[in-house]
Design a protein around this motif. Structure first.
Motif, PDB file in Angstrom:
ATOM      1  N   MET A 177       0.919  -1.378  -0.104  1.00  0.00           N
ATOM      2  CA  MET A 177       0.106  -0.012   0.063  1.00  0.00           C
ATOM      3  C   MET A 177       0.851   1.165  -0.041  1.00  0.00           C
ATOM      4  SD  MET A 177      -2.898  -0.716   2.559  1.00  0.00           S
ATOM      5  CE  MET A 177      -3.890  -2.316   2.365  1.00  0.00           C
ATOM      6  N   LEU A 233      -2.590   1.208  -7.112  1.00  0.00           N
ATOM      7  CA  LEU A 233      -3.261   0.916  -5.951  1.00  0.00           C
ATOM      8  C   LEU A 233      -4.525   1.719  -5.686  1.00  0.00           C
ATOM      9  CD1 LEU A 233      -2.149  -1.022  -3.741  1.00  0.00           C
ATOM     10  CD2 LEU A 233      -0.476  -0.745  -5.536  1.00  0.00           C
ATOM     11  N   SER A 234      -4.378   2.868  -6.124  1.00  0.00           N
ATOM     12  CA  SER A 234      -5.596   3.806  -6.209  1.00  0.00           C
ATOM     13  C   SER A 234      -6.672   3.306  -6.960  1.00  0.00           C
ATOM     14  CB  SER A 234      -5.226   5.119  -6.423  1.00  0.00           C
ATOM     15  OG  SER A 234      -4.413   5.883  -5.612  1.00  0.00           O
ATOM     16  N   THR A 259      -7.066   0.288  -7.620  1.00  0.00           N
ATOM     17  CA  THR A 259      -7.742  -0.942  -7.011  1.00  0.00           C
ATOM     18  C   THR A 259      -8.812  -0.719  -5.950  1.00  0.00           C
ATOM     19  OG1 THR A 259      -5.574  -2.109  -7.081  1.00  0.00           O
ATOM     20  CG2 THR A 259      -6.866  -2.762  -5.316  1.00  0.00           C
ATOM     21  N   ILE A 260      -8.858   0.468  -5.295  1.00  0.00           N
ATOM     22  CA  ILE A 260      -9.748   0.927  -4.404  1.00  0.00           C
ATOM     23  C   ILE A 260     -11.011   1.134  -4.963  1.00  0.00           C
ATOM     24  CG2 ILE A 260     -10.241   2.471  -2.676  1.00  0.00           C
ATOM     25  CD1 ILE A 260      -7.155   2.911  -2.113  1.00  0.00           C
ATOM     26  N   TYR A 308      -4.529   9.596  -1.412  1.00  0.00           N
ATOM     27  CA  TYR A 308      -4.446   8.167  -1.330  1.00  0.00           C
ATOM     28  C   TYR A 308      -4.914   7.346  -0.078  1.00  0.00           C
ATOM     29  CZ  TYR A 308      -2.093   3.532  -1.553  1.00  0.00           C
ATOM     30  OH  TYR A 308      -1.831   2.307  -1.545  1.00  0.00           O
ATOM     31  N   GLY A 358      -8.446   5.415   0.446  1.00  0.00           N
ATOM     32  CA  GLY A 358      -8.475   4.055   1.294  1.00  0.00           C
ATOM     33  C   GLY A 358      -9.313   3.832   2.433  1.00  0.00           C
ATOM     34  N   TYR A 397     -12.157   1.389   1.680  1.00  0.00           N
ATOM     35  CA  TYR A 397     -11.794   0.093   2.595  1.00  0.00           C
ATOM     36  C   TYR A 397     -12.556   0.068   3.811  1.00  0.00           C
ATOM     37  CZ  TYR A 397      -8.475  -1.505  -1.186  1.00  0.00           C
ATOM     38  OH  TYR A 397      -7.971  -1.978  -2.125  1.00  0.00           O
ATOM     39  N   ALA A 405      -6.968  -2.416   6.712  1.00  0.00           N
ATOM     40  CA  ALA A 405      -6.847  -1.531   5.830  1.00  0.00           C
ATOM     41  C   ALA A 405      -7.151  -0.118   6.515  1.00  0.00           C
ATOM     42  CB  ALA A 405      -7.753  -1.894   4.566  1.00  0.00           C
ATOM     43  N   THR A 459      -4.297   0.964   8.255  1.00  0.00           N
ATOM     44  CA  THR A 459      -2.970   1.296   7.357  1.00  0.00           C
ATOM     45  C   THR A 459      -3.222   2.670   6.777  1.00  0.00           C
ATOM     46  OG1 THR A 459      -2.886  -0.993   7.034  1.00  0.00           O
ATOM     47  CG2 THR A 459      -1.695   0.317   5.602  1.00  0.00           C
ATOM     48  N   TYR A 460      -4.588   2.851   6.195  1.00  0.00           N
ATOM     49  CA  TYR A 460      -4.599   3.935   5.420  1.00  0.00           C
ATOM     50  C   TYR A 460      -4.678   5.202   6.275  1.00  0.00           C
ATOM     51  CZ  TYR A 460      -4.735   1.826   0.601  1.00  0.00           C
ATOM     52  OH  TYR A 460      -4.637   0.741  -0.219  1.00  0.00           O
ATOM     53  N   SER A 472       0.181  -3.559   5.458  1.00  0.00           N
ATOM     54  CA  SER A 472      -0.253  -3.759   4.047  1.00  0.00           C
ATOM     55  C   SER A 472      -0.357  -5.192   3.519  1.00  0.00           C
ATOM     56  CB  SER A 472       0.582  -2.742   3.120  1.00  0.00           C
ATOM     57  OG  SER A 472       0.700  -1.616   3.638  1.00  0.00           O
TER      58      SER A 472
END
Length: 361
Positions: free
Chosen positions: A1, A74-75, A77-78, A136, A140, A144, A174, A177-178, A204
């Motif tokens: 991440m 990765l963005s 993906t969200i 970002y 997330g 998430y 998540a 983490t974010y 991550s």
């Protein structure tokens, strides 16, 4: 991440590659159509792979470019994950939520790509980096942490199954983490350092493992629709029922076939005569129930249940095509005999993996 440390890039790349391959093999083996989730998994794997290549490279320009692409994928993906859970939850996406997710993605990526495209001094580039990290992280947190937790926790409350618990845990990881990424980027004015900088990559990896492995070991859960569905019926265009299956549900609902058939015929006649409508009625719903109808060249498929979602809608289309392809000759020459259609039951698991048939008529 976030930025992956220089230790173990090969391991992370191999891990994500294996997960991706296994996921794709299972999905295609069962002929599952899940574009949003497959796109999310693919974007995540690409982002991780690109970052791994950057760690192994000594070219500073290449590292900057791959860093930009890392955050982009990765963005993305969200965003794909958000549309996946939306397709499981409702027939049409929630427009304000879509606007929020897309706006965060666009703003974050504007800062992200400008870091590579513009030749600015280090101080301004660092501001762009901080904004990239902040948006970002916020993407997330919402994608998430808020929507993901709400979706899987809601699934657990409805079904009391174990799978949503693991997925909710993944979403909580998540969220943590974010949140760290978003907050520390503003506090440290850049990448988090020290203990937090070490913790974020670990969290991550843990999130990826929990979420991905949950679906890899139970690929059918991709199609889990945590609502009650009471029955599925197939009618020839003349209105004669050729197949009916009652489904297991939390509520004990008895479907009167003749009543449904007469009701649909009356509704279609009303629309055709009073409103000059050319197409058949597709769904009738109230706050806690619906009748979903899809009509093909020869038959109409009717599903009765609690909530319509985009995923269910697509599954009904797939089932309709399967029935008409499998029984094309019988339907084209239909003479009123319905005994030859009992095999329709075998088509249900492919299109509706979580429909549990109680009895067939």
């Amino acid at each position: 991440m976030l930025m992956q440390s220089t230790t173990g890039p090969y391991g992370m790349m191999i891990f994500t590659a294996v997960l991706l391959v296994v996921f794709y093999i299972q999905a295609f083996k069962k002929h599952y159509r899940m574009p949003y989730l497959l796109s999310a998994v693919t974007s995540g794997a690409l982002g991780t792979t690109i970052r791994g290549l950057a760690v192994l490279s000594n070219d500073s320009t290449f590292e900057i470019f791959t860093n930009v692409m890392f955050f982009f994928f990765l963005s993305l993906t969200i965003v794909f994950f958000f549309f996946f859970i939306e397709s499981c939850s409702s027939l049409k996406p929630n427009i304000p939520q879509v606007i929020l997710i897309i706006s965060l993605f666009i703003i974050g990526q504007a800062f992200n790509f400008l870091r590579f495209l513009l030749f600015l001094d280090d101080e301004i580039l660092n501001i762009f980096l901080v904004m990239t990290l902040a948006f970002y992280g916020l993407l997330g947190i919402i994608g998430y942490g808020i929507f993901g937790i709400r979706f899987y926790l809601g699934n657990y409350k409805l079904t009391r199954e174990k799978m949503p618990i693991f997925l909710t845990i993944g979403m909580v990881i998540a969220l943590i983490t974010y949140s760290l990424i978003c907050i520390t980027s503003l506090v440290y004015w850049g990448y988090p350092t020290g203990l937090i900088g070490d913790v974020v990559p670990i969290l991550s990896t843990l999130f990826i493992a929990v979420f991905s492995l949950s679906y890899v070991f139970n690929i059918d859960y991709v199609y889990r629709l945590p609502y009650d569905y009471y029955g599925i019926m197939v009618y020839v265009t003349a209105g004669l029922q050729i197949f009916k299956a009652d489904l297991e549900s939390r509520r004990d609902v008895t479907i009167e076939t003749n009543l449904i058939s007469g009701f649909l015929t009356a509704f279609n006649s009303l629309f055709a005569e009073a409103l000059s409508a050319k197409d058949s009625v597709e769904n009738i719903s109230s706050k806690d129930s619906f009748i979903l109808i899809k009509t093909g060249d020869y038959v109409s498929v009717v599903v009765v249940g609690e909530i319509i979602s985009a995923k269910l809608n697509n599954a009904v289309f797939e089932f309709l095509d399967s029935v008409e392809n499998e029984y094309h000759e019988e339907l084209e020459n239909f003479n009123g005999e319905i005994t030859g259609f009992s095999g329709i039951e075998k088509l249900i698991p492919k299109c509706f993996p979580f429909f549990k048939i109680k009895r067939v008529e």
